[in-house]
Design a protein around this motif. Structure first.
Motif, PDB file in Angstrom:
ATOM      1  N   TRP A  43      -8.447 -56.534  46.613  1.00 17.35           N
ATOM      2  CA  TRP A  43      -7.766 -55.553  45.799  1.00 17.35           C
ATOM      3  C   TRP A  43      -6.645 -54.710  46.599  1.00 17.35           C
ATOM      4  O   TRP A  43      -5.561 -54.339  45.749  1.00 17.35           O
ATOM      5  CB  TRP A  43      -8.855 -54.480  45.356  1.00 17.35           C
ATOM      6  N   SER A  44      -7.257 -54.234  47.883  1.00 15.55           N
ATOM      7  CA  SER A  44      -6.181 -53.517  48.752  1.00 15.55           C
ATOM      8  C   SER A  44      -4.978 -54.373  49.022  1.00 15.55           C
ATOM      9  O   SER A  44      -3.938 -53.656  49.006  1.00 15.55           O
ATOM     10  CB  SER A  44      -6.865 -53.061  49.936  1.00 15.55           C
ATOM     11  N   THR A  45      -5.070 -55.797  49.360  1.00 18.07           N
ATOM     12  CA  THR A  45      -4.116 -56.446  49.244  1.00 18.07           C
ATOM     13  C   THR A  45      -2.955 -56.710  48.241  1.00 18.07           C
ATOM     14  O   THR A  45      -1.766 -56.804  48.394  1.00 18.07           O
ATOM     15  CB  THR A  45      -4.261 -57.871  49.828  1.00 18.07           C
ATOM     16  N   ARG A  46      -3.669 -56.621  46.966  1.00 24.32           N
ATOM     17  CA  ARG A  46      -2.855 -56.760  45.822  1.00 24.32           C
ATOM     18  C   ARG A  46      -2.297 -55.532  45.374  1.00 24.32           C
ATOM     19  O   ARG A  46      -1.091 -55.391  44.509  1.00 24.32           O
ATOM     20  CB  ARG A  46      -3.714 -57.253  44.733  1.00 24.32           C
ATOM     21  N   HIS A  47      -2.895 -54.307  45.956  1.00 27.07           N
ATOM     22  CA  HIS A  47      -2.510 -53.040  45.296  1.00 27.07           C
ATOM     23  C   HIS A  47      -2.003 -52.063  46.707  1.00 27.07           C
ATOM     24  O   HIS A  47      -2.746 -51.234  46.726  1.00 27.07           O
ATOM     25  CB  HIS A  47      -3.217 -52.081  44.502  1.00 27.07           C
ATOM     26  N   ARG A  48      -1.340 -52.818  47.542  1.00 29.38           N
ATOM     27  CA  ARG A  48      -1.323 -52.195  49.064  1.00 29.38           C
ATOM     28  C   ARG A  48      -0.490 -50.824  48.916  1.00 29.38           C
ATOM     29  O   ARG A  48      -1.090 -49.949  49.853  1.00 29.38           O
ATOM     30  CB  ARG A  48      -0.357 -53.098  49.688  1.00 29.38           C
ATOM     31  N   THR A  49       0.224 -50.479  48.125  1.00 31.64           N
ATOM     32  CA  THR A  49       0.805 -49.190  47.995  1.00 31.64           C
ATOM     33  C   THR A  49      -0.370 -48.140  47.521  1.00 31.64           C
ATOM     34  O   THR A  49      -0.397 -46.916  48.227  1.00 31.64           O
ATOM     35  CB  THR A  49       1.817 -49.390  46.905  1.00 31.64           C
ATOM     36  N   LEU A  50      -0.928 -48.463  46.439  1.00 31.23           N
ATOM     37  CA  LEU A  50      -1.972 -47.531  46.119  1.00 31.23           C
ATOM     38  C   LEU A  50      -3.049 -47.395  47.298  1.00 31.23           C
ATOM     39  O   LEU A  50      -3.626 -46.206  47.522  1.00 31.23           O
ATOM     40  CB  LEU A  50      -2.710 -48.168  44.783  1.00 31.23           C
ATOM     41  N   ALA A  51      -3.543 -48.553  47.991  1.00 36.32           N
ATOM     42  CA  ALA A  51      -4.614 -48.420  49.039  1.00 36.32           C
ATOM     43  C   ALA A  51      -3.941 -47.557  50.051  1.00 36.32           C
ATOM     44  O   ALA A  51      -4.918 -46.715  50.685  1.00 36.32           O
ATOM     45  CB  ALA A  51      -4.890 -49.789  49.383  1.00 36.32           C
ATOM     46  N   THR A 363     -10.094 -51.285  53.628  1.00 36.91           N
ATOM     47  CA  THR A 363      -9.200 -50.837  52.544  1.00 36.91           C
ATOM     48  C   THR A 363      -7.628 -50.767  53.114  1.00 36.91           C
ATOM     49  O   THR A 363      -6.946 -51.808  52.824  1.00 36.91           O
ATOM     50  CB  THR A 363      -9.711 -49.447  51.997  1.00 36.91           C
ATOM     51  N   ALA A 367      -4.343 -53.710  53.426  1.00 44.54           N
ATOM     52  CA  ALA A 367      -3.105 -53.400  52.908  1.00 44.54           C
ATOM     53  C   ALA A 367      -1.971 -53.207  53.782  1.00 44.54           C
ATOM     54  O   ALA A 367      -0.811 -53.793  53.433  1.00 44.54           O
ATOM     55  CB  ALA A 367      -3.459 -52.095  52.259  1.00 44.54           C
TER      56      ALA A 367
END
Length: 766
Positions: A43-51, A363, A367
């Motif tokens: 999830w962190s790699t797909r939403h790296r900005t958010l992570a 996390t 990211a």
């Protein structure tokens, strides 16, 4: 790669190969235990900005939360009777009792000048007493050779005098009053340069120790951080890759200290604990980053794209990071079983910083690596970057491991015997805290130097036992009966003989009274401990014990370390049993084997025992004094062996779990057990060596500091980590795993399934 006829069916989402093209794992014991970890990292790699934003927000909130902390925070209470005396004083809300002492002696080396007959020395004593009394409200209860029973303030040989005084005032006025007294002493010294005045006491010695700690820690930070960065640059060959572990560690430590400011309102936390939390936070943050970065590089070298490399890394190294982090935290929780207040804050801080490091590693670290992609290897170091970025196996450790597995009995026995011989001196270890006069070398502090001289002329005067007297009914303890009992103490303290010494002084503190009784011996040595026992068990029951309605307890610089060591030593077996038991369970769950945790615990005990033996040989027996810059006081700090056991057992599990995970991957992939050991050691040696080198370097810096406790900590930790990363992981571990063979992984229930055996020649290239 394994032949197709011997491979294991691939999962539905396609082939999942590890570093170097290893075939898929097969573990029929249930669902993949690393599934949650891999899902979070994915999830962190797909939403790296958010992570990344979420992690930074967490750090900022944690730092800002420190603003919610008001007041001085929770106070720690010493264990045993010393702690009870401390609470009796704190209940008075009067600022307590702080006593200072000034030694008066002629600078003339002639041996015939006696204080009682020397007008110059008596004039200086009178001048000092008058100067102190002229400080408005700063001091009280001034004692000197000029008062009644003045012989109590004269040394046994009659050549040296002592002036004692109590620093007055509550917390708000205390510092100003203390400085006024210090200036008064200095004015008298300036008027009489031919006479030496040396001041030492409660506050001056505490300041000396605190200043020494601050200077030492500042020097350690200044030296260790550049050293860590240099090792990281050598390990990765890239400025960006080397900066990522430091970034994770720095943000983790910042967040932990922000939260600790809030936690310290309920849990006591001191500056010594801060240094340890900082050290452990940097250590685990760097270690976890090293494990992650190394594995990503291996998977990229195997041909996987960034996202797939990160997914495999999360499932392998990420799982090892979480397992090792949990083990470290469990080990640290064992400190709570000591029942010592100062360990509560240390436990809270270290568990918090390790937990945050684990959270960041699964996390924000994936990211960051996903965002950087191949850019993580930019800014390469000339002549070094290309070789390091290749992330190849260690040929040296492969050769060592292969030699060990060929002759596991001979290699393992030789290494084990060597460590046992190193551990032998620990059988005679004497746990004893250093007196303040022994904790810092001469010349570092004028107060410590003064206390050392004072100890020779007036044993125990600068570090006297404090007998706190209170009444159970809340009335004032200053009664004629109590005063008469205190006068009886003087009869027990003939100058130069017996366990008790002069001058014995008494001051009221609120409704309580504090009697200071100098003890013979070197503050914390066996002689001083026997004197303390005499005071507690014989003298006080025969004097104060005869007064109805009073309660008393003994504190001070002899009583506190004595009671502390007694409490810690009595609880040490419980702490050891807790840590060993839970570590066994965690490792058994992680590797689904009972032989692995048993072997792991035995190997860790060998390295820790060897470090104990060297500490005893060096510091207790006084070897290498000139090289390391210390003076032996005949013991090892009482808290150090337990602390070393907990920290080393936790941190060494980082390396152990990481290496065993690499070995287990290869065994599950179908490698013959000994080839799996050789391959796992070779693949993990680089990152383990780098991590161990960083920790060894940091602790070696501690050996250069002034306090003897830090020197002990530095030598013990550096040596244990060095042994753990070389002898244990390079020789004993492969020897043990080779001898165990299939038994290392299989249980009678046969819950672990693996790929069919492959030809060693084919697997060795994985």
């Amino acid at each position: 790669m394994l032949p197709k006829s011997k491979s294991v069916p691939c999962p539905p989402d396609g082939p999942d190969t590890g570093a170097g093209g290893l075939p898929p794992r097969s573990d029929t014991a249930g669902p993949d235990r690393s599934g949650v970890i891999a899902a979070v990292a994915d999830w962190s790699t797909r939403h790296r900005t958010l992570a990344i934003t979420g992690w930074l927000a967490l750090v900022v909130v944690a730092v800002l939360s420190s603003a919610l902390a008001t007041g001085d925070g929770a106070r720690s209470v010493d264990p045993g009777e010393a702690g009870r005396a401390q609470q009796m004083v704190q209940a008075q809300d009067s600022g307590g009792s702080v006593r200072e002492n000034v030694l008066i002696r002629s600078r003339d080396a002639r041996g015939d000048r006696r204080f009682a007959d020397d007008p110059e020395l008596r004039e200086v004593a009178g001048d000092l007493v008058a100067e102190l009394r002229r400080t408005p409200g700063a001091v009280r209860d001034v004692g000197s050779p000029l008062v009644a029973h003045g012989e109590r303030w004269v040394s046994q040989d009659g050549r040296t005098g002592l002036v004692t005084f109590e620093v007055a005032g509550s917390e708000g006025k205390f510092e100003a009053n203390y400085m006024a007294a210090v200036k008064a002493v200095k004015r008298v010294q300036d008027r009489h340069p031919q006479v030496r005045l040396a001041q030492a006491g409660d506050h001056s010695l505490s300041e000396a120790v605190n200043d020494g700690i601050k200077d030492d820690l500042k020097r350690a930070e200044t030296t260790s951080l550049p050293l860590t960065l240099l090792i990281l640059l050598v390990a990765f060959g890239s400025l960006i890759a080397a900066g990522i572990p430091l970034l994770l560690s720095a943000t983790t430590v910042a967040a932990a200290f922000g939260l600790l400011q809030l936690v310290s309102q309920w849990v006591p936390f001191n500056s010594a604990a801060s240094a340890i939390v900082l050290l452990i936070g940097m250590a685990v943050g760097i270690d976890y980053s090293l494990f992650y970065l190394r594995r990503v590089r291996e998977e990229r070298a195997a041909g996987h794209d960034v996202r797939e490399a990160l997914r495999i890394t999360a499932r392998t190294s990420g799982h090892a990071v979480v397992a090792s982090g949990l083990t470290v935290m469990v080990c640290l929780i064992g400190l709570l079983f000591t029942g010592v207040d100062v360990f509560k804050g240390l436990t809270a801080g270290t568990v918090l910083v390790v937990g945050l490091a684990v959270l960041g590693s699964v996390t924000v670290l994936p990211a960051l690596l996903a965002a950087l992609g191949d850019g993580v290897d930019k800014a390469r170091i000339p002549w070094l970057g290309r070789r390091r970025i290749a992330a190849k196996e260690s040929h040296l450790w492969r050769r060592v491991a292969r030699a060990v597995v060929r002759r596991p009995v001979a290699a393992g026995a030789t290494a084990a015997v060597a460590l046992l011989l190193m551990a032998l001196p620990a059988l005679g270890i004497r746990l004893q805290d250093a007196a303040v006069t022994a904790s810092l070398p001469r010349g570092v502090s004028t107060a410590v130097d003064a206390a050392t001289t004072m100890q020779q002329e007036f044993p125990g005067a600068a570090t006297a036992a404090q007998v706190v007297i209170d009444r159970a009914d809340g009335a004032s303890a200053d009664t004629p009966e109590v005063r008469e009992a205190i006068d009886g103490l003087h009869g027990q303290a003939a100058v130069g003989r017996g366990a008790l010494r002069e001058p014995i002084t008494v001051v009221p503190v609120g409704d309580a009274m504090v009697v200071r009784v100098p003890l013979e011996g070197a503050v914390t040595d066996p002689v001083a401990n026997r004197a303390l026992a005499t005071l507690r068990d014989q003298v006080l029951p025969a004097t104060l014990g005869t007064v109805q309605g009073v309660d008393y307890a003994v504190a001070g610089k002899t009583a506190m370390p004595h009671d502390f060591a007694k409490q810690v030593n009595s609880r040490t077996p419980i702490v050891f049993a807790f840590i060993l038991g839970l570590a066994f369970l965690l490792l058994a769950v992680t590797f689904r084997s009972w032989t692995i945790p048993l072997a792991s615990i035995l190997l860790n005990l060998l390295s820790i025992g060897a470090a104990y033996g060297v500490l005893t040989l060096v510091f207790q027996d006084g070897n290498l004094e000139s090289l390391l810059g210390f003076n032996s006081y005949g013991g090892v700090v009482s808290w150090l062996p337990l602390f070393m056991f907990i920290i080393l057992f936790g941190l060494s599990m980082d390396y152990h779990i990481f290496i065993l995970s690499r070995i287990r991957e290869r065994w599950l992939a179908g490698m013959e057990p000994r080839e799996a050991v050789v391959g796992g050691i070779a693949a993990s040696a680089g990152v383990v060596s780098s991590a161990a080198l960083i920790m060894t370097g940091v602790f070696t810096v501690f050996m250069t500091l002034s306090a003897i406790e830090y020197k002990m900590l530095g030598l013990g930790m550096a040596l244990a980590i060095l042994i753990d990363a070389t002898v244990v992981r390079g020789v004993l571990l492969p020897a043990a795993m080779s001898l165990l063979g299939e038994r290392a992984w299989s249980r009678r229930t046969g819950l672990i399934a693996r790929a069919p055996s492959a030809e060693p020649s084919r697997v060795a290239g994985a």
